[in-house]
Each structure stands twice: as C-alpha cells, then as structure tokens.
Scaffold this active site. Structure first.
Site, PDB file in Angstrom:
ATOM      1  N   CYS A 197       5.121  -1.644 -15.278  1.00  0.00           N
ATOM      2  CA  CYS A 197       4.172  -1.217 -16.310  1.00  0.00           C
ATOM      3  C   CYS A 197       3.211  -0.156 -15.796  1.00  0.00           C
ATOM      4  O   CYS A 197       1.999  -0.386 -15.652  1.00  0.00           O
ATOM      5  CB  CYS A 197       3.403  -2.419 -16.829  1.00  0.00           C
ATOM      6  N   GLU A 198       3.749   0.975 -15.443  1.00  0.00           N
ATOM      7  CA  GLU A 198       2.977   2.141 -14.989  1.00  0.00           C
ATOM      8  C   GLU A 198       3.761   3.372 -15.405  1.00  0.00           C
ATOM      9  O   GLU A 198       4.991   3.406 -15.228  1.00  0.00           O
ATOM     10  CB  GLU A 198       2.891   2.183 -13.450  1.00  0.00           C
ATOM     11  N   GLU A 253       8.811  10.627  18.273  1.00  0.00           N
ATOM     12  CA  GLU A 253       8.666   9.454  17.396  1.00  0.00           C
ATOM     13  C   GLU A 253       9.326   9.674  16.034  1.00  0.00           C
ATOM     14  O   GLU A 253       8.662   9.634  14.998  1.00  0.00           O
ATOM     15  CB  GLU A 253       7.171   9.159  17.189  1.00  0.00           C
ATOM     16  N   PRO A 254      10.633   9.897  16.015  1.00  0.00           N
ATOM     17  CA  PRO A 254      11.277  10.114  14.715  1.00  0.00           C
ATOM     18  C   PRO A 254      11.425   8.806  13.947  1.00  0.00           C
ATOM     19  O   PRO A 254      11.687   7.753  14.530  1.00  0.00           O
ATOM     20  CB  PRO A 254      12.667  10.640  15.108  1.00  0.00           C
ATOM     21  N   ARG A 298      11.930   8.962   9.812  1.00  0.00           N
ATOM     22  CA  ARG A 298      12.686   9.412   8.635  1.00  0.00           C
ATOM     23  C   ARG A 298      14.065   9.981   8.998  1.00  0.00           C
ATOM     24  O   ARG A 298      15.065   9.660   8.358  1.00  0.00           O
ATOM     25  CB  ARG A 298      11.860  10.496   7.937  1.00  0.00           C
TER      26      ARG A 298
END
Ligand SMILES: Cc1ncc(COP(=O)(O)O)c(C=O)c1O
Length: 426
Positions: free
Chosen positions: A355-356, A273-274, A276
């Site tokens: 805004c973080e 189940e690749p 990435r």
C-alpha cells in the site's frame, strides 16, 4: 558464460528451469546461481591478481549464509558494518583475520565483540569512535588495529542516498581531521594505525572517481609515513558497477587499471570490498502476476512481489530489467529495453501489492503482453535485494533457492505468518 538464459522460449538458470523451481517453491522467490557467484568472484580476483589484494566481500549486499559460505570457500574475507554481520561472517566460517569493520555508529558492545573475535581491523569513521576503541582495547588489554576511513570529497556520480565519499555525507574523516588523529593515535598504547580506507559510494560506473580519490589518498599516505605511521593496507572500498540495463558501466579491467598503479605506488597491500559486482547479476527475483489493471490513465501489472521484497526501485529509482519467464524473445538490453514499438509490446507499470505508490519495479516499461498467473523475472536482484527486504504490510519474506550443479536447493524457506509474530509479546 550467461547464467540466466532463454532456451526454447523459457528462462533457465544454469540448465534448471526457472518456471519449475518457481512452481515447486512458490513466489516471490529469489533464485541464485552458485556458478555465477563463483565466476564473478574469480573474475574480480583475476582482474586485480597483479597486486594480490585481500578481497573482503561486502556482505551487506547479500548476507545469506549459503552465499557467504560460497565466497569464503573462494578465499574471500568480509567487509562488515555491524555486530550482526560479524556474527554471520563467523557463522559462515570466515577467518577473523580477513574481516574489516566499517560503519559510523559502532556501539561499545559491537567493538568489544569485534576485538574479542580478533578481526583484522576497524575502519574508523570519527575521532569519537577512535577514543571509544582505544578505551575498550585498554579495558580488554587487547591490541586494536585500525584504518582511518577518509572522506576525500570525491563525487562517485551515483544516487545521493548511496553517495558516501562527499563532504556532506556522514561517512569518513576529512584529510585535516584525519591528520590530527594520526598524531593522537601515537599516544594510544594499544591502538595501531595500519591502514587507510575509502569507500566512495555505489554503484560507480566509471573508474575516474577511484583515480581521483586514490591520488588524494596517496598524498595523505606520504604525510602519515612522514609522521612515522606504518601503514600496510590501502583499502579502496567497493562500489564497482554492474549492468542493470546493459552497457552503462565500465568493466572490471577499467577499474583495475585505475586502482592497480596506485596500489603499487603505495607500497601497501590492497583491500577491496566488492559486494554488488559479486552477487548482483547472480540472481533473479521471480514473481507471479496477480492482476492486469487498467485505470484509463495507465496499465498496471500487479505482482505478488513488492517493495518489501526488493526496495531498490522505490528507494533509489533503480532500473531492473523485468521480463516474462516464458518468452519467445530474450530480455532486451540497453536502449532496446525502452523501445515500445517492437513485437507488440505494451507500456505498463510493474507494481507490487504493497500500500504505497512507491511500490513498483518498473514504470512505463514496454513489456510483451502478460496475463494473470504469468511469471515475471526481475533481473540483477542478487545485491541489496533480499538483504534489504522487510515485513512491511506484514508480508512474509520470500524464500531463496540456490542453483548448483544442475539442481535447486532451498537455502532459506519462505517465512510463515507464525514466524513473523513468534517473538512478539502482548
Ligand atoms: C564500506 C563499504 N564497503 C563496500 C561496500 C560495497 O559496495 P558495493 O556493493 O557497491 O560493491 C559498501 C556498500 O555500501 C560499503 O558501505
């Protein structure tokens, strides 16, 4: 082949100028290489060819229909974790008999949808889920094939938020509990135990965790067979690492060397189940510098892309290479990337407009001097980039472009302000 490369001081994707595409469609923009997606899938498939696995692409990594369709054309099945992902996989033309369904929280309606769609199997994560699947299969009068997702308590040595194979996580079933379920399934007339599944976490940069987990799985497989279970599938999950920085991960051949012998010993067909490693290095996120700001403490490069577009650095402290689209020197790899002494580089935080204070792509990163309106490429952005994006700060989501056969094709327009509120009532 290098799909994103500098030529004469400008970044190109398969011969197409990143600057021109970014100018045409605006920023922030995800730019994918179809060629890279196909190459990555074929490289993965070739590495494991000896055991002819069913490769179920984990579409959570990137669920855009154009990406799914390319992979379906390459012969991929799909690993899904929700009804929405099932819908997308089918929309992309997936063969339901190549779909496996994991996830700890499958609802009744999701299970019904999957059974009615005729998927290959559920990867079951608890006894309660097993009971639910059995009851729904009885109601529908439909056979339900499933694998037990095992939790082998093996450490994948990755970020704690993406660790899934350790006991303290919510995922999978310990061996003792799983042994009890193997017995219980025998009394469930429409439920068939056809596989064992494991997914340890992501990204995993060494083959060792797979080796350890598979050893444990094979012991368990033997005990299942002693109890009369006819296990045909060994699902090894995903997690195969990619180079974000350069030089940090084992390569596919190393992973294959750890997995193939175990698959052969099992006498099962493998599912892999690749996610990435198929799409991660097949895209860049391009952003335009809005301001260069000095606070006395630090220098910030403030971009028009933010954590709502790519949350990995904020969420996992992940490393992405970031480099100007126009640059005389190519993006440095590995340790070189942290070298502040070369070529008049300036150490900066590369941040977004959200805004973080968690809204950053890189901290204390040596970068060639950049100015307002310069373009920056955030590399390795194809996996868990767009798919984890949001409207936080009411920011429309980025557009996506696919580079195929020497030209650019819009696969998802930029979201408009109007689209963001279209379904709301007040
Ligand atoms: C069950 C399962 N399979 C496969 C994957 C894909 O992992 P990766 O994208 O690292 O290959 C994931 C990712 O979280 C997953 O949860």
């Amino acid at each position: 082949m290098e799909h994103f490369a500098y030529q004469d001081g400008l970044l190109f994707c398969d011969g197409v100028s990143i600057a021109e595409v970014s100018q045409q469609y605006g920023t922030p923009i995800y730019i994918y290489s179809e060629h890279a997606i196909r190459d990555n899938f074929r490289a993965f498939s070739d590495a494991f060819a000896e055991v002819n696995p069913l490769i179920c692409y984990a579409l959570k990594a990137n669920y855009s229909l154009a990406v799914c369709k390319i992979l379906r054309e390459e012969g991929a099945g799909f690993d899904i974790v929700s009804g929405g992902e099932l819908f997308r996989a089918l929309k992309a033309g997936a063969d339901p008999k190549k779909i496996c369904y994991a996830g700890v929280g499958k609802t009744r309606s999701e299970i019904e949808y999957a059974l009615n769609s005729g998927i290959l199997m559920f990867n079951v994560e608890s006894g309660a889920e097993l009971d639910r699947i059995s009851a729904i299969a009885s109601n529908l009068g439909t056979r339900a094939d499933l694998a037990l997702r095992l939790n082998p308590d093996v450490d994948p040595h990755t970020h704690k938020y993406t660790t899934t194979g350790k006991k303290w996580t919510k995922f999978g079933i310990g061996f003792d509990a799983a042994a009890g379920l193997v017995q219980r399934i025998k009394d469930m007339p429409l439920v068939h135990l056809v596989g064992l599944h494991v997914h340890l976490g992501s990204p995993i940069n060494s083959p060792e965790p797979y080796r350890r987990a598979l050893d444990l799985m094979l012991d368990f497989l033997e005990s299942c067979r002693e109890q009369g279970a006819q296990i045909e599938w060994l699902d090894v999950g995903g997690g195969y690492g990619i180079e974000y920085k350069g030089g940090e991960t084992a390569d596919l051949a190393d992973f294959a060397q750890a997995i193939i012998p175990a698959v052969k010993r099992s006498g099962c067909r493998a599912i892999l189940e690749p996610g990435r490693c198929i799409v991660g290095n097949a895209a860049v996120l391009v952003t335009r510098v809005q301001y260069v700001k000095e606070t006395g403490e630090k220098k910030f490069v403030i971009c028009d892309a933010g954590m709502n577009d790519l949350i990995r650095p904020a969420l996992y402290d992940s490393y992405h290479r970031v480099w100007p689209v126009s640059s005389a020197e190519p993006v440095p790899y590995g340790a070189e990337a942290l070298d502040a002494k070369t070529g008049g580089r300036v150490v900066v935080d590369i941040a977004g407009p959200v805004c973080e204070s968690a809204d950053f792509f890189a901290k204390d990163r040596p970068l060639p001097p950049v100015r307002q309106d310069d373009l920056l490429a955030v590399f390795s952005a194809g996996a868990y980039g767009y798919s984890m994006s949001s409207n936080y700060n009411s920011r429309p989501r980025a557009c996506e472009v696919m580079i195929s056969g020497g030209s650019a094709r819009l696969i998802r327009p930029r979201e408009s302000h109007e689209q963001m509120v279209a379904d709301e009532r007040f």
